[in-house]
Design a protein around this motif. Structure first.
Motif, PDB file in Angstrom:
ATOM      1  N   PRO A  61       0.814  -1.232   0.000  1.00  0.00           N
ATOM      2  CA  PRO A  61       0.000   0.000   0.000  1.00  0.00           C
ATOM      3  C   PRO A  61       0.842   1.274   0.000  1.00  0.00           C
ATOM      4  O   PRO A  61       0.492   2.255  -0.677  1.00  0.00           O
ATOM      5  N   PHE A  62       1.951   1.267   0.738  1.00  0.00           N
ATOM      6  CA  PHE A  62       2.818   2.449   0.783  1.00  0.00           C
ATOM      7  C   PHE A  62       3.531   2.661  -0.550  1.00  0.00           C
ATOM      8  O   PHE A  62       3.768   3.802  -0.967  1.00  0.00           O
ATOM      9  N   ALA A  63       3.880   1.560  -1.229  1.00  0.00           N
ATOM     10  CA  ALA A  63       4.462   1.687  -2.566  1.00  0.00           C
ATOM     11  C   ALA A  63       3.448   2.278  -3.539  1.00  0.00           C
ATOM     12  O   ALA A  63       3.798   3.067  -4.422  1.00  0.00           O
ATOM     13  N   GLY A  64       2.169   1.891  -3.374  1.00  0.00           N
ATOM     14  CA  GLY A  64       1.120   2.464  -4.215  1.00  0.00           C
ATOM     15  C   GLY A  64       0.951   3.956  -3.968  1.00  0.00           C
ATOM     16  O   GLY A  64       0.781   4.738  -4.921  1.00  0.00           O
ATOM     17  N   ILE A  65       0.985   4.361  -2.699  1.00  0.00           N
ATOM     18  CA  ILE A  65       0.892   5.786  -2.377  1.00  0.00           C
ATOM     19  C   ILE A  65       2.077   6.546  -2.965  1.00  0.00           C
ATOM     20  O   ILE A  65       1.937   7.656  -3.504  1.00  0.00           O
ATOM     21  N   GLU A  66       3.265   5.938  -2.872  1.00  0.00           N
ATOM     22  CA  GLU A  66       4.472   6.550  -3.424  1.00  0.00           C
ATOM     23  C   GLU A  66       4.326   6.775  -4.930  1.00  0.00           C
ATOM     24  O   GLU A  66       4.679   7.839  -5.454  1.00  0.00           O
ATOM     25  N   ALA A  67       3.781   5.754  -5.638  1.00  0.00           N
ATOM     26  CA  ALA A  67       3.595   5.882  -7.084  1.00  0.00           C
ATOM     27  C   ALA A  67       2.546   6.939  -7.416  1.00  0.00           C
ATOM     28  O   ALA A  67       2.693   7.694  -8.387  1.00  0.00           O
ATOM     29  N   ALA A  68       1.485   7.003  -6.597  1.00  0.00           N
ATOM     30  CA  ALA A  68       0.437   7.990  -6.841  1.00  0.00           C
ATOM     31  C   ALA A  68       0.953   9.412  -6.670  1.00  0.00           C
ATOM     32  O   ALA A  68       0.420  10.349  -7.279  1.00  0.00           O
ATOM     33  N   MET A  69       1.992   9.566  -5.855  1.00  0.00           N
ATOM     34  CA  MET A  69       2.581  10.898  -5.633  1.00  0.00           C
ATOM     35  C   MET A  69       3.610  11.248  -6.701  1.00  0.00           C
ATOM     36  O   MET A  69       4.259  12.298  -6.626  1.00  0.00           O
ATOM     37  N   GLY A  70       3.796  10.367  -7.689  1.00  0.00           N
ATOM     38  CA  GLY A  70       4.666  10.680  -8.811  1.00  0.00           C
ATOM     39  C   GLY A  70       6.001   9.971  -8.836  1.00  0.00           C
ATOM     40  O   GLY A  70       6.758  10.114  -9.800  1.00  0.00           O
ATOM     41  N   ALA A  71       6.333   9.195  -7.796  1.00  0.00           N
ATOM     42  CA  ALA A  71       7.621   8.488  -7.748  1.00  0.00           C
ATOM     43  C   ALA A  71       7.442   7.106  -8.376  1.00  0.00           C
ATOM     44  O   ALA A  71       7.165   6.123  -7.689  1.00  0.00           O
ATOM     45  N   THR A  72       7.586   7.031  -9.679  1.00  0.00           N
ATOM     46  CA  THR A  72       7.399   5.771 -10.392  1.00  0.00           C
ATOM     47  C   THR A  72       8.744   5.174 -10.782  1.00  0.00           C
ATOM     48  O   THR A  72       9.712   5.892 -11.019  1.00  0.00           O
ATOM     49  N   ALA A  73       8.786   3.855 -10.865  1.00  0.00           N
ATOM     50  CA  ALA A  73      10.026   3.144 -11.197  1.00  0.00           C
ATOM     51  C   ALA A  73      10.231   3.106 -12.711  1.00  0.00           C
ATOM     52  O   ALA A  73       9.260   2.986 -13.466  1.00  0.00           O
ATOM     53  N   PRO A  74      11.480   3.195 -13.180  1.00  0.00           N
ATOM     54  CA  PRO A  74      11.778   3.106 -14.622  1.00  0.00           C
ATOM     55  C   PRO A  74      11.737   1.649 -15.088  1.00  0.00           C
ATOM     56  O   PRO A  74      12.763   0.964 -15.166  1.00  0.00           O
ATOM     57  N   LEU A  75      10.552   1.146 -15.381  1.00  0.00           N
ATOM     58  CA  LEU A  75      10.373  -0.268 -15.712  1.00  0.00           C
ATOM     59  C   LEU A  75      11.099  -0.666 -16.994  1.00  0.00           C
ATOM     60  O   LEU A  75      11.324  -1.856 -17.238  1.00  0.00           O
ATOM     61  N   HIS A  76      11.473   0.275 -17.822  1.00  0.00           N
ATOM     62  CA  HIS A  76      12.163  -0.021 -19.065  1.00  0.00           C
ATOM     63  C   HIS A  76      13.665  -0.217 -18.872  1.00  0.00           C
ATOM     64  O   HIS A  76      14.351  -0.676 -19.794  1.00  0.00           O
ATOM     65  N   ASP A  77      14.175   0.129 -17.712  1.00  0.00           N
ATOM     66  CA  ASP A  77      15.622   0.084 -17.458  1.00  0.00           C
ATOM     67  C   ASP A  77      16.018  -1.307 -16.954  1.00  0.00           C
ATOM     68  O   ASP A  77      15.560  -1.733 -15.891  1.00  0.00           O
ATOM     69  N   PRO A  78      16.859  -2.041 -17.686  1.00  0.00           N
ATOM     70  CA  PRO A  78      17.237  -3.392 -17.239  1.00  0.00           C
ATOM     71  C   PRO A  78      18.005  -3.399 -15.934  1.00  0.00           C
ATOM     72  O   PRO A  78      18.034  -4.411 -15.230  1.00  0.00           O
ATOM     73  N   ARG A  79      18.640  -2.259 -15.568  1.00  0.00           N
ATOM     74  CA  ARG A  79      19.361  -2.206 -14.306  1.00  0.00           C
ATOM     75  C   ARG A  79      18.429  -2.347 -13.109  1.00  0.00           C
ATOM     76  O   ARG A  79      18.845  -2.796 -12.034  1.00  0.00           O
ATOM     77  N   LEU A  80      17.167  -1.972 -13.286  1.00  0.00           N
ATOM     78  CA  LEU A  80      16.180  -2.144 -12.220  1.00  0.00           C
ATOM     79  C   LEU A  80      16.079  -3.610 -11.822  1.00  0.00           C
ATOM     80  O   LEU A  80      16.109  -3.956 -10.635  1.00  0.00           O
ATOM     81  N   TYR A  81      15.965  -4.482 -12.808  1.00  0.00           N
ATOM     82  CA  TYR A  81      15.783  -5.912 -12.531  1.00  0.00           C
ATOM     83  C   TYR A  81      17.068  -6.539 -12.007  1.00  0.00           C
ATOM     84  O   TYR A  81      17.030  -7.442 -11.172  1.00  0.00           O
ATOM     85  N   GLY A  82      18.210  -6.048 -12.474  1.00  0.00           N
ATOM     86  CA  GLY A  82      19.469  -6.536 -11.922  1.00  0.00           C
ATOM     87  C   GLY A  82      19.631  -6.154 -10.465  1.00  0.00           C
ATOM     88  O   GLY A  82      20.099  -6.949  -9.646  1.00  0.00           O
ATOM     89  N   THR A  83      19.218  -4.921 -10.117  1.00  0.00           N
ATOM     90  CA  THR A  83      19.301  -4.471  -8.729  1.00  0.00           C
ATOM     91  C   THR A  83      18.377  -5.283  -7.843  1.00  0.00           C
ATOM     92  O   THR A  83      18.764  -5.718  -6.750  1.00  0.00           O
ATOM     93  N   LEU A  84      17.141  -5.499  -8.287  1.00  0.00           N
ATOM     94  CA  LEU A  84      16.191  -6.281  -7.495  1.00  0.00           C
ATOM     95  C   LEU A  84      16.674  -7.717  -7.312  1.00  0.00           C
ATOM     96  O   LEU A  84      16.531  -8.300  -6.228  1.00  0.00           O
TER      97      LEU A  84
END
Length: 300
Positions: free
Chosen positions: A193-216
């Motif tokens: 729920p807090f991640a959803g609130i964060e996204a609603a406030m404009g802080a969205t993850a760059p899903l197109h960036d492959p480094r995101l998945y490597g970091t996770l």
């Protein structure tokens, strides 16, 4: 395990730098970390769930606080604080978590504090300060604390409570994979729920960036699955106070990782600090003599 767990936790700092560079929102990072780790662990936990699902249902009242503290409070606020405070402050604050563990055990559970353990804690803390101040105590006067530091202190307090409750939780015996998967699932549910609130406030993850998945993936394998498995076994075998001492080593390992990865060279104060930390941990982690041996010694 006392030496391995903090090395795995320290890797989280390197991954956090990568996450900050590619603009990963902090709560998304915490939630995605546990979701990825849960997916990796699921094939191993599924057979255990089928055999122990009734015991797991009985264990939820004890597992839920552990999930909220260890997977939620101890992680997301740390990532939030890292957005506005320096790595020195984070290391300094988190290195105090062993003191919080001992304080909780002494005040709330009336655990006696042996002189050797107290001396070891102070010695290890002196080593942490030697590393963080680069051998110059006047550096402490230049440190300033703001809202980011309060978030990190909140995370360190959550970790201390998690460490203490992990040893004292009363629940049916469960396979390690199932217990850890249940806590990860609880962490995902708590953070989503807090991640959803964060996204609603404009802080969205760059899903197109492959480094995101490597970091996770790195966060899921090393400071999540690896660190929490080792730390959980350490708490069970050595007790929360001794396991908490391993957090003193996190700043030392972070400095060692920063040498080859971030180009920060080791100095004399590093050697001094590492020596004090290792000596303090060894002194404070000394095994207690069993009651039977104490009685025999008294009778003799």
């Amino acid at each position: 395990m006392l030496a391995t767990a903090p090395a795995l936790f320290a890797s989280n700092m390197v991954a956090a730098r990568w996450a900050h560079e590619i603009g990963l929102p902090p709560v998304f990072l915490a939630c995605g970390r546990w979701l990825t780790a849960l997916l990796l662990l699921a094939p191993f936990a599924w057979p255990a769930w089928r055999r122990h699902r009734h015991a797991l249902r009985q264990a939820w009242p004890a597992l839920l606080p552990l999930a909220l503290l260890g997977m939620g409070v101890a992680v997301a606020p740390q990532y939030i604080g890292a957005q506005s405070t320096g790595a020195t402050n984070i290391a300094l604050i988190f290195s105090c978590s062993p003191l919080l563990v001992v304080l909780l055990e002494t005040v709330l559970w009336r655990e006696p504090l042996a002189p050797a353990r107290a001396a070891g804690l102070l010695l290890a803390l002196a080593g942490v300060l030697a590393v963080l101040t680069r051998g110059d105590l006047q550096v402490l006067a230049t440190l300033s604390f703001g809202s980011g530091d309060l978030w990190v202190l909140f995370a360190a307090t959550g970790w201390a409570f998690y460490t203490v409750l992990l040893k004292r939780a009363r629940m049916p015996r469960l396979p390690d994979s199932l217990r850890l998967a249940a806590m990860m699932a609880g962490g995902v549910v708590a953070l989503a729920p807090f991640a959803g609130i964060e996204a609603a406030m404009g802080a969205t993850a760059p899903l197109h960036d492959p480094r995101l998945y490597g970091t996770l993936l790195f966060l899921a394998l090393v400071p999540s699955l690896g660190a929490y498995v080792v730390y959980g076994k350490l708490v069970q075998r050595a007790g929360p106070a001794t396991a908490g001492l391993s957090m003193f080593l996190v700043p030392a390992y972070a400095a060692l990782l920063a040498w080859p990865l971030l180009g920060e060279h080791l100095q004399g104060y590093h050697a001094l600090g590492f020596g004090l930390i290792l000596a303090g941990v060894k002194l404070a982690a000394g095994r207690k003599r069993p009651r039977g041996q104490l009685k025999a010694a008294a009778a003799a």
